[in-house]
Design a protein around this motif. Sequence first.
Motif, mmCIF file in Angstrom:
data_model
loop_
_atom_site.group_PDB
_atom_site.id
_atom_site.type_symbol
_atom_site.label_atom_id
_atom_site.label_comp_id
_atom_site.label_asym_id
_atom_site.label_seq_id
_atom_site.Cartn_x
_atom_site.Cartn_y
_atom_site.Cartn_z
ATOM 1 N N ILE A 152 37.309 40.705 44.568
ATOM 2 C CA ILE A 152 36.559 41.520 45.384
ATOM 3 C C ILE A 152 37.102 43.139 45.490
ATOM 4 O O ILE A 152 36.390 43.992 45.712
ATOM 5 C CB ILE A 152 36.553 40.917 47.050
ATOM 6 C CG1 ILE A 152 35.627 41.569 47.821
ATOM 7 C CG2 ILE A 152 38.255 41.043 47.337
ATOM 8 C CD1 ILE A 152 35.658 40.808 49.194
ATOM 9 N N ALA A 192 39.589 38.423 33.268
ATOM 10 C CA ALA A 192 40.150 37.237 32.419
ATOM 11 C C ALA A 192 39.024 36.209 32.173
ATOM 12 O O ALA A 192 38.991 35.612 31.332
ATOM 13 C CB ALA A 192 41.336 36.912 32.950
ATOM 14 N N THR A 216 39.479 35.222 45.446
ATOM 15 C CA THR A 216 38.434 35.571 46.471
ATOM 16 C C THR A 216 37.481 34.580 46.404
ATOM 17 O O THR A 216 37.071 33.977 47.549
ATOM 18 C CB THR A 216 37.504 36.696 45.567
ATOM 19 O OG1 THR A 216 38.545 37.769 45.215
ATOM 20 C CG2 THR A 216 36.240 37.124 46.435
ATOM 21 N N THR A 239 38.535 31.675 52.437
ATOM 22 C CA THR A 239 37.784 30.884 53.608
ATOM 23 C C THR A 239 36.661 31.806 53.718
ATOM 24 O O THR A 239 35.610 31.101 54.770
ATOM 25 C CB THR A 239 38.556 30.828 54.691
ATOM 26 O OG1 THR A 239 40.051 30.388 54.293
ATOM 27 C CG2 THR A 239 37.912 29.726 55.418
ATOM 28 N N GLY A 240 36.499 32.945 53.140
ATOM 29 C CA GLY A 240 35.145 33.811 53.423
ATOM 30 C C GLY A 240 35.038 34.364 55.032
ATOM 31 O O GLY A 240 33.997 34.516 55.509
ATOM 32 N N SER A 255 37.709 38.427 29.293
ATOM 33 C CA SER A 255 38.112 39.386 28.735
ATOM 34 C C SER A 255 39.636 39.625 29.384
ATOM 35 O O SER A 255 39.976 40.578 30.081
ATOM 36 C CB SER A 255 37.411 40.756 28.979
ATOM 37 O OG SER A 255 36.063 40.464 28.288
ATOM 38 N N THR A 312 44.439 42.820 39.999
ATOM 39 C CA THR A 312 44.647 41.383 39.564
ATOM 40 C C THR A 312 45.483 40.496 40.725
ATOM 41 O O THR A 312 46.035 39.680 40.332
ATOM 42 C CB THR A 312 45.651 41.423 38.333
ATOM 43 O OG1 THR A 312 46.690 42.456 38.559
ATOM 44 C CG2 THR A 312 44.733 42.039 37.257
ATOM 45 N N HIS A 316 48.402 33.457 47.900
ATOM 46 C CA HIS A 316 48.287 34.601 48.624
ATOM 47 C C HIS A 316 49.642 35.376 48.390
ATOM 48 O O HIS A 316 50.646 34.564 48.078
ATOM 49 C CB HIS A 316 47.750 34.790 49.942
ATOM 50 C CG HIS A 316 48.892 33.956 50.898
ATOM 51 N ND1 HIS A 316 48.554 32.704 51.155
ATOM 52 C CD2 HIS A 316 49.720 34.454 51.731
ATOM 53 C CE1 HIS A 316 49.397 32.332 52.298
ATOM 54 N NE2 HIS A 316 50.012 33.452 52.559
ATOM 55 N N GLY A 361 48.416 39.217 51.930
ATOM 56 C CA GLY A 361 48.570 37.942 52.654
ATOM 57 C C GLY A 361 47.264 37.238 52.702
ATOM 58 O O GLY A 361 46.493 37.387 51.401
ATOM 59 N N THR A 362 46.679 36.516 53.612
ATOM 60 C CA THR A 362 45.346 36.010 53.641
ATOM 61 C C THR A 362 44.374 36.922 54.200
ATOM 62 O O THR A 362 43.612 36.442 55.048
ATOM 63 C CB THR A 362 45.579 34.522 54.126
ATOM 64 O OG1 THR A 362 46.077 34.327 55.402
ATOM 65 C CG2 THR A 362 46.095 33.483 53.032
ATOM 66 N N ASN A 363 44.523 38.057 54.163
ATOM 67 C CA ASN A 363 43.461 38.925 54.775
ATOM 68 C C ASN A 363 42.909 39.905 53.603
ATOM 69 O O ASN A 363 42.332 41.235 53.987
ATOM 70 C CB ASN A 363 44.477 40.150 55.575
ATOM 71 C CG ASN A 363 45.469 38.983 56.331
ATOM 72 O OD1 ASN A 363 44.981 38.530 57.464
ATOM 73 N ND2 ASN A 363 46.802 39.289 56.265
HETATM 74 C C1 LIG Z 1 43.493 29.753 50.946
HETATM 75 C C2 LIG Z 1 43.345 30.886 51.140
HETATM 76 C C3 LIG Z 1 42.365 31.523 52.105
HETATM 77 C C4 LIG Z 1 41.985 32.822 52.343
HETATM 78 N N1 LIG Z 1 40.978 33.091 53.048
HETATM 79 C C5 LIG Z 1 40.836 34.287 53.261
HETATM 80 C C6 LIG Z 1 39.853 35.036 54.404
HETATM 81 O O1 LIG Z 1 39.049 34.093 54.802
HETATM 82 N N2 LIG Z 1 39.594 36.112 54.767
HETATM 83 C C7 LIG Z 1 40.575 37.189 53.893
HETATM 84 O O2 LIG Z 1 40.319 38.490 54.381
HETATM 85 N N3 LIG Z 1 41.335 36.802 53.087
HETATM 86 C C8 LIG Z 1 41.617 35.529 52.717
HETATM 87 N N4 LIG Z 1 42.538 35.461 51.838
HETATM 88 C C9 LIG Z 1 42.977 36.140 50.915
HETATM 89 C C10 LIG Z 1 42.059 36.743 49.675
HETATM 90 O O3 LIG Z 1 41.290 35.806 49.442
HETATM 91 C C11 LIG Z 1 42.559 37.314 48.863
HETATM 92 O O4 LIG Z 1 43.347 38.557 49.433
HETATM 93 C C12 LIG Z 1 41.482 38.345 47.897
HETATM 94 O O5 LIG Z 1 40.283 37.437 47.539
HETATM 95 C C13 LIG Z 1 41.969 38.995 46.981
HETATM 96 O O6 LIG Z 1 41.203 39.676 46.256
HETATM 97 P P1 LIG Z 1 41.458 40.358 44.972
HETATM 98 O O7 LIG Z 1 40.214 40.914 44.293
HETATM 99 O O8 LIG Z 1 42.375 41.461 44.907
HETATM 100 O O9 LIG Z 1 42.123 39.012 43.645
HETATM 101 P P2 LIG Z 1 41.330 37.961 43.126
HETATM 102 O O10 LIG Z 1 40.075 37.602 43.805
HETATM 103 O O11 LIG Z 1 42.381 36.908 42.629
HETATM 104 O O12 LIG Z 1 41.003 38.875 41.708
HETATM 105 C C14 LIG Z 1 41.834 39.165 40.766
HETATM 106 C C15 LIG Z 1 41.230 38.823 39.470
HETATM 107 O O13 LIG Z 1 42.016 39.391 38.329
HETATM 108 C C16 LIG Z 1 41.616 38.636 37.267
HETATM 109 N N5 LIG Z 1 42.968 38.754 36.358
HETATM 110 C C17 LIG Z 1 44.093 38.347 36.475
HETATM 111 N N6 LIG Z 1 44.994 38.798 35.407
HETATM 112 C C18 LIG Z 1 43.980 39.236 34.551
HETATM 113 C C19 LIG Z 1 44.236 39.773 33.205
HETATM 114 N N7 LIG Z 1 45.383 39.866 32.633
HETATM 115 N N8 LIG Z 1 43.156 40.484 32.760
HETATM 116 C C20 LIG Z 1 41.998 40.472 33.223
HETATM 117 N N9 LIG Z 1 41.727 39.865 34.452
HETATM 118 C C21 LIG Z 1 42.737 39.483 34.988
HETATM 119 C C22 LIG Z 1 41.811 37.145 37.811
HETATM 120 O O14 LIG Z 1 41.105 36.330 36.837
HETATM 121 C C23 LIG Z 1 40.876 37.286 39.123
HETATM 122 O O15 LIG Z 1 39.714 37.402 38.849
HETATM 123 C C24 LIG Z 1 42.777 33.915 51.632
HETATM 124 C C25 LIG Z 1 43.550 33.533 50.483
HETATM 125 C C26 LIG Z 1 44.001 32.258 50.361
HETATM 126 C C27 LIG Z 1 44.981 31.753 49.408
#
Ligand SMILES: Cc1cc2nc3c(=O)[nH]c(=O)nc-3n(C[C@H](O)[C@H](O)[C@H](O)COP(=O)(O)OP(=O)(O)OC[C@H]3O[C@@H](n4cnc5c(N)ncnc54)[C@H](O)[C@@H]3O)c2cc1C
Length: 499
Positions: A34, A55, A63, A67-68, A197, A225, A324, A350-352
């Motif tokens: 996200i 990746a 994401t 929990t969405g 990738s 990431t 998280h 965190g989980t936010n």
């Molecule tokens: C159980 C659980 C429930 C949750 N529920 C909620 C909720 O209800 N509401 C809320 O606000 N937050 C929630 N969260 C937190 C939230 O899901 C995360 O903070 C958020 O999704 C992080 O998004 P992101 O895009 O930063 O990371 P990610 O969604 O992890 O995306 C990172 C991306 O980077 C890619 N990547 C990593 N390394 C590489 C590389 N070397 N080369 C290319 N790509 C790479 C990965 O494949 C991944 O797709 C929850 C977390 C957990 C653990």
Amino acid sequence: MDTTSIWEGTSAEVGFPALSGEIEVDVVIIGGGITGITAAMLLSRAGKSVAVLEANHVGQGTTGYSTGNLYVTLADQLYHVRDKWGQETATAVAASRSETLDYLEGTVVEFNLPCRFDRRPHYIFPTHDSQVEKMQREYETLRDAGQPASLTREVPLPFPVDQALKIDRQAQFHPLIFVQSLAKSIASDRCRIFEDSKVVEIDDDQRVVRTAGGQVRAEKIILATHMPIGFHLVQTEVFPYREYGLALRLKGDSYPEGIFWTFEQPSHSIRSYEADGTKYLIVIGELHKTGQHDDLEDYYAKVEAYARSRFDVERVEFRWSAQHYRPADELPYIGRSSTTKDTYLATGFGTNGLIYGPLAAAIIADDICGRENRWADLYNSRRFTPAKSAKEFLKENANVAAQYAKDYLSRADVERLGEVPRGEGRMAELDGEMLAVYRDENGEWTVLSPVCTHLGCIVHWNGWEKSWDCPCHGSRFRTDGEVIEGPAIAALAKKAIRD
Ligand SMILES: Cc1cc2nc3c(=O)[nH]c(=O)nc-3n(C[C@H](O)[C@H](O)[C@H](O)COP(=O)(O)OP(=O)(O)OC[C@H]3O[C@@H](n4cnc5c(N)ncnc54)[C@H](O)[C@@H]3O)c2cc1C
């Protein structure tokens, strides 16, 4: 065990090509969660040429395992921010998150994203008298922050709950469909999205990132990431935890509408979701530090027991786990990396992070475009806050140091490869060398160095998800040694098989 999340199980992959050859863009974004995809949207709209390197598949990192739920408060409660930083900061955190929630709703409407975004009330309830004071403090913090919070005795759950804090106009969506459909809407010649990738090398000075199939040269690099890959000071200020989730079918129709959390620690989270006429109850809980699980515990079973004791459960449809990163001083780290001028990072959500991720994207996009962002200072990734972070920083880094010491002194699980059960991993000591050995269901072994390629801790076997997990900074590796997530970039080293 199949650990497909409900979101993967109720969506279809979009299908972007892998990077091949060399390209040049204004901004390269590593990670298509996200954070990465909303950053790509904002930057490409501002006229920048963008490449996203994912990746695996867009949205299928944390994401797609969340929990969405979209909420203004924080999973660890906003009053902790007030206690540490004061009410003014707590108010700013709530305002920045509320603004981002509205922005996400606007994005869903504008792009007509089929992610079932719905405004819903958010209930947080005490499970014991000792938690009532927490509820009062959270209520007062949200009220003083101008948020629509109230105390209520009417809680629409099918089991008795005496009272709860209620926050109106929060929201829920399908997080994976949000990211996938947004990625599809914004993909163009100026906003190129690549899957499969994985970035295997980052040259910050030359501003070049490399994958197995090609490379991207860019003016700016964003590490979206979740945990920044490579070596960054911030990795000592955020701490990896895993949690477990289930999607269940109920015998009746008592699927509650809303976001439901408990004030107990660690907390449980409950929500419902309906896909193609089938309803699911989602329950999340059972927290532990990554790589530091108790082998005797069945965390999924404990979440299931929690659900069964409160709902009339028919069967479990999906079970998954996700990671998280908790920040040392209650706030995420967003902005430029402390070691490089043109690299940005966003972590410690965190989980936010379904709100903090898009908020981080906006802060970083504004900086790259030379625009002011009123929340940038609040979440500044280069902040130095020893008075606010010392307690967690010392506790968590002492835990890391203890892991180093314990694991380098600890004994192997087995002394012969043949002792490793099929479908399992074990630490083996062979000819005086400690090795991480996995034996597949056909009896074939994969032998790896157990030394994490990030900072040298010893990985631990995770039998639920069939992975090697680092107890220090949360890197996780597949049974063939490839990185799944976390700060590590390189795979665990392969070792010759000897018995
Ligand atoms: C159980 C659980 C429930 C949750 N529920 C909620 C909720 O209800 N509401 C809320 O606000 N937050 C929630 N969260 C937190 C939230 O899901 C995360 O903070 C958020 O999704 C992080 O998004 P992101 O895009 O930063 O990371 P990610 O969604 O992890 O995306 C990172 C991306 O980077 C890619 N990547 C990593 N390394 C590489 C590389 N070397 N080369 C290319 N790509 C790479 C990965 O494949 C991944 O797709 C929850 C977390 C957990 C653990």
